[in-house]
Motif scaffolding. Structure first.
Motif, PDB file in Angstrom:
ATOM      1  N   LYS A   1     -34.700   3.303 -10.479  1.00 37.38           N
ATOM      2  CA  LYS A   1     -33.657   2.402  -9.988  1.00 37.38           C
ATOM      3  C   LYS A   1     -32.943   3.052  -8.809  1.00 37.38           C
ATOM      4  N   ALA A   2     -32.944   2.373  -7.667  1.00 36.38           N
ATOM      5  CA  ALA A   2     -32.326   2.932  -6.464  1.00 36.38           C
ATOM      6  C   ALA A   2     -30.834   3.178  -6.657  1.00 36.38           C
TER       7      ALA A   2
ATOM      8  N   VAL B   1     -30.579   3.150   4.597  1.00 36.99           N
ATOM      9  CA  VAL B   1     -31.355   2.529   5.677  1.00 36.99           C
ATOM     10  C   VAL B   1     -32.849   2.563   5.355  1.00 36.99           C
ATOM     11  N   ALA B   2     -33.316   3.723   4.877  1.00 40.67           N
ATOM     12  CA  ALA B   2     -34.748   3.851   4.582  1.00 40.67           C
ATOM     13  C   ALA B   2     -35.174   2.899   3.473  1.00 40.67           C
ATOM     14  N   PHE B   3     -34.351   2.777   2.440  1.00 42.36           N
ATOM     15  CA  PHE B   3     -34.730   1.909   1.323  1.00 42.36           C
ATOM     16  C   PHE B   3     -34.661   0.435   1.714  1.00 42.36           C
ATOM     17  N   MET B   4     -33.659   0.061   2.507  1.00 40.92           N
ATOM     18  CA  MET B   4     -33.542  -1.327   2.920  1.00 40.92           C
ATOM     19  C   MET B   4     -34.696  -1.744   3.829  1.00 40.92           C
ATOM     20  N   VAL B   5     -35.193  -0.785   4.591  1.00 44.23           N
ATOM     21  CA  VAL B   5     -36.288  -1.097   5.519  1.00 44.23           C
ATOM     22  C   VAL B   5     -37.637  -1.071   4.809  1.00 44.23           C
ATOM     23  N   THR B   6     -37.865  -0.055   3.969  1.00 49.12           N
ATOM     24  CA  THR B   6     -39.194   0.138   3.385  1.00 49.12           C
ATOM     25  C   THR B   6     -39.308  -0.367   1.945  1.00 49.12           C
TER      26      THR B   6
ATOM     27  N   GLY C   1     -26.466  -5.411  -5.752  1.00 54.93           N
ATOM     28  CA  GLY C   1     -25.241  -4.774  -5.283  1.00 54.93           C
ATOM     29  C   GLY C   1     -25.464  -3.460  -4.587  1.00 54.93           C
ATOM     30  N   LEU C   2     -26.727  -3.101  -4.364  1.00 52.97           N
ATOM     31  CA  LEU C   2     -27.042  -1.783  -3.808  1.00 52.97           C
ATOM     32  C   LEU C   2     -26.439  -1.575  -2.424  1.00 52.97           C
TER      33      LEU C   2
ATOM     34  N   PHE D   1     -23.515  -1.916 -11.559  1.00 47.80           N
ATOM     35  CA  PHE D   1     -24.075  -2.727 -12.636  1.00 47.80           C
ATOM     36  C   PHE D   1     -24.686  -4.039 -12.134  1.00 47.80           C
ATOM     37  N   MET D   2     -24.480  -4.344 -10.862  1.00 53.89           N
ATOM     38  CA  MET D   2     -25.143  -5.509 -10.273  1.00 53.89           C
ATOM     39  C   MET D   2     -26.607  -5.223  -9.959  1.00 53.89           C
ATOM     40  N   GLY D   3     -26.975  -3.944 -10.061  1.00 47.57           N
ATOM     41  CA  GLY D   3     -28.370  -3.569  -9.808  1.00 47.57           C
ATOM     42  C   GLY D   3     -28.737  -3.661  -8.347  1.00 47.57           C
TER      43      GLY D   3
END
Length: 259
Positions: A130-131, A75-80, A212-213, A207-209
């Motif tokens: 890389k996340a 959630v934090a990464f998708m938002v920020t 695909g996160l 592998f989609m980077g």
């Protein structure tokens, strides 16, 4: 003839030698060893003597400890889109559960293992930038478990038998029964299938980077504790002894000549 009332000044009192019963009491039985193994693995029994799947997974709090850090990170990464901040948030989420356990005065083993795993995952992601590398550790953990379980089947000590044998009060006696050994091997293969399914689904997403996160994180949550609990329950059902098996073994007289 002199009657002695006790040891003289230079005599040592005779030490009592342990009898056969004392020796047996001091030596742990096979059932005790099995119970110790299962307890260390976190397997729990309910009041009816069956495996308590939810409790074995750490209960509701244990499930939250395994789910929340990853969810917070996603959630934090998708938002920020700020990787360091998202990793710190995930670590903070794991640390909160450690504090909660301290307040509750409960064992810290599970919480500390969780925060250690999150810390390593955060270090990997921060190192590479890389996340998706936040989830790499889980892949290697799954592979290690798969290898260990396959080896356990190959050497005829399937993990399912070591765990469920304790719950069913079988100790290690199930290894003497070809049917029980086969059943526990099948149960172990079920757990292996769960772990392998995680890799089959999640590795391509990794592998989609970045694309695909979100899917990778979602699959990690769904295929984590919930899927593990389902696999453990199926393994438990598949390894149940037939109604007549316990009875036949219980009434079968011993054969002294075979000892």
């Amino acid at each position: 003839m002199t009657v002695s009332n006790g040891p003289g000044p230079h005599e040592q009192p005779a030490q009592e030698q342990p009898g056969p019963d004392d020796t047996r009491a001091a030596t742990p039985s096979i059932a005790d060893l099995a119970a110790g193994y299962a307890e260390k693995a976190g397997l729990q029994r309910n009041a009816h003597g069956h495996v308590d799947i939810l409790k074995s997974a750490g209960g509701v709090q244990g499930l939250a400890e395994s789910i929340v850090p990853g969810l917070v990170f996603l959630v934090a990464f998708m938002v920020t889109r700020d990787l360091p901040a998202s990793l710190v948030a995930a670590l903070a989420g794991a640390a909160i559960f450690t504090v909660v356990r301290l307040v509750q005065r409960r064992p810290l083993t599970q919480a500390l293992a969780g925060i250690a795993g999150v810390a390593i995952s955060a270090w990997l992601a921060n190192t590479t930038g890389k996340a998706e590398d936040f989830y790499v550790l889980g892949f290697y953990t799954n592979i290690a478990y798969i290898v260990a379980m396959v080896v356990s089947i190959a050497v005829k000590w399937p993990i399912a038998g070591l765990l469920f044998g304790f719950v069913r009060n079988e100790g290690f006696d199930w290894r003497k029964d070809a049917e029980r050994l086969r059943a526990y091997s099948i149960g172990t293969w079920v757990v292996i299938a769960v772990l392998a399914l995680r890799l089959v689904v999640q590795v391509p997403l990794y592998f989609m980077g970045d694309a695909g996160l979100a899917a990778l994180a979602t699959m990690r949550l769904i295929m984590g504790a919930p899927l593990y609990i389902l696999g453990l329950w199926i393994a438990w059902l598949l390894t149940r002894p037939a109604p007549g098996q316990k009875r036949n073994r219980a009434v079968q007289p011993s054969n002294p000549s075979s000892d």
